[in-house]
Design an enzyme around this catalytic site. Structure first.
Site, mmCIF file in Angstrom:
data_model
loop_
_atom_site.group_PDB
_atom_site.id
_atom_site.type_symbol
_atom_site.label_atom_id
_atom_site.label_comp_id
_atom_site.label_asym_id
_atom_site.label_seq_id
_atom_site.Cartn_x
_atom_site.Cartn_y
_atom_site.Cartn_z
ATOM 1 N N HIS A 43 11.968 -30.001 30.043
ATOM 2 C CA HIS A 43 12.966 -29.197 30.746
ATOM 3 C C HIS A 43 13.284 -29.876 32.076
ATOM 4 O O HIS A 43 12.744 -29.506 33.105
ATOM 5 C CB HIS A 43 12.437 -27.790 30.982
ATOM 6 C CG HIS A 43 13.478 -26.847 31.484
ATOM 7 N ND1 HIS A 43 13.451 -25.496 31.208
ATOM 8 C CD2 HIS A 43 14.574 -27.025 32.262
ATOM 9 C CE1 HIS A 43 14.472 -24.903 31.783
ATOM 10 N NE2 HIS A 43 15.177 -25.802 32.436
ATOM 11 N N GLU A 70 15.525 -29.006 27.147
ATOM 12 C CA GLU A 70 15.975 -27.694 27.610
ATOM 13 C C GLU A 70 16.620 -27.830 28.985
ATOM 14 O O GLU A 70 16.202 -28.681 29.795
ATOM 15 C CB GLU A 70 14.794 -26.733 27.733
ATOM 16 C CG GLU A 70 14.077 -26.476 26.453
ATOM 17 C CD GLU A 70 13.030 -25.401 26.587
ATOM 18 O OE1 GLU A 70 12.533 -25.181 27.700
ATOM 19 O OE2 GLU A 70 12.723 -24.759 25.571
ATOM 20 N N HIS A 190 8.083 -19.242 26.141
ATOM 21 C CA HIS A 190 7.828 -18.876 27.535
ATOM 22 C C HIS A 190 6.645 -17.923 27.646
ATOM 23 O O HIS A 190 6.679 -16.793 27.188
ATOM 24 C CB HIS A 190 9.043 -18.285 28.257
ATOM 25 C CG HIS A 190 8.909 -18.446 29.740
ATOM 26 N ND1 HIS A 190 9.469 -19.480 30.455
ATOM 27 C CD2 HIS A 190 8.204 -17.707 30.637
ATOM 28 C CE1 HIS A 190 9.145 -19.354 31.743
ATOM 29 N NE2 HIS A 190 8.377 -18.303 31.879
#
Ligand SMILES: CC(=O)[C@@H](O)[C@H](O)COP(=O)(O)O
Ligand SMILES: NCC(=O)COP(=O)(O)O
Length: 237
Positions: A43, A70, A190
């Site tokens: 990410h 991401e 997450h």
């Protein structure tokens, strides 16, 4: 079968702490793949606090499992993904100063924007996924964006589970079922961990992939990376 994609952001956090190249992010990713992970997730945030854009270019040619990048689709991120062409891009609506991802897309309000960005990635052969809260209207909105998959944002499940309220998994199960019926692939991530993943996996259908990073890397401090990944893979079988 649900694939495990290991998010290596926190490997980069440790690397950046001294300004050098230890631990080497590519070496860590290759070992994580050797230990059985079925994907690598990164990410790269706009401030490059952990994963750098350059890491994405370094990782792509050497990974042998699915590479998932991401991020918020700012132009710099879009350009990166189109250059690197990972197997999957996961679009996240993060504020640039967010300490971590903290919300899913409003797929109704941002439908046209998402449609355009998703179409560009898909036309370049990159599978798309969008980060969403477990809200049925958001799933229905996601289906209208043209995305291949959704990623269910699992922080609220993790918080509830830790507080002895696992029932919030029902909303995720309903949303996963709806997404499946609408022809969407279902990812999740997450704050998933060794503590909560079994319950989530047993109660939420159609999970194609979970992406896990913060807890996994933290657990590996005690169990070791290979043993930790082994534990996750057993929970997903
Ligand atoms: C979208 C998502 O849930 C992960 O990418 C998470 O945001 C990890 O980001 P950090 O490692 O910066 O917390
Ligand atoms: N998409 C979720 C992810 O990649 C990792 O999130 P976390 O396990 O670091 O919270």
């Amino acid at each position: 079968m649900t694939k495990l994609s290991v998010n290596i952001n926190k490997i980069a956090t440790l690397r950046n702490a001294r300004g050098g190249d230890i631990p080497n992010v590519v070496e860590a990713a290759l070992n994580i793949e050797k230990f059985g992970a079925e994907g690598i997730t990164v990410h790269p945030r706009p401030d490059e606090r952990h994963i750098r854009y350059s890491d994405c270019h370094d990782l792509k040619p050497v990974l042998t499992t699915e590479f998932n990048i991401e991020g918020k689709p700012i132009q710099k991120f879009i350009d990166l993904v189109l250059e690197v062409k990972p197997a999957q891009v996961t679009l996240v609506p993060d504020a640039e100063d967010a300490i971590t991802s903290n919300a899913g897309w409003d797929t109704i309000k941002h439908r046209e924007y998402l449609q355009d960005v998703i179409a560009e990635f898909k036309s370049n052969g990159v599978r798309t996924s969008i980060f969403v809260d477990p809200v049925k209207e958001m799933i229905e909105g996601a289906a209208k964006t043209g995305t291949d998959r959704i990623e269910l944002y699992t922080e609220s499940f993790a918080v509830d589970y830790a507080e002895g309220r696992p029932d919030s998994a029902k909303a995720y199960a309903q949303c996963a079922q709806l997404a499946h019926e609408l022809g969407l692939g279902v990812n999740a991530g997450h704050d998933l961990s060794l503590k909560n993943l079994r319950y989530f996996k047993e109660n939420v259908p159609h999970l194609a992939e979970v992406s896990i990073g913060h807890a996994l890397i933290s657990e590996a401090l005690y169990l070791g990376l290979e043993k930790t990944i082994e534990h996750y893979l057993k929970l997903l079988k």
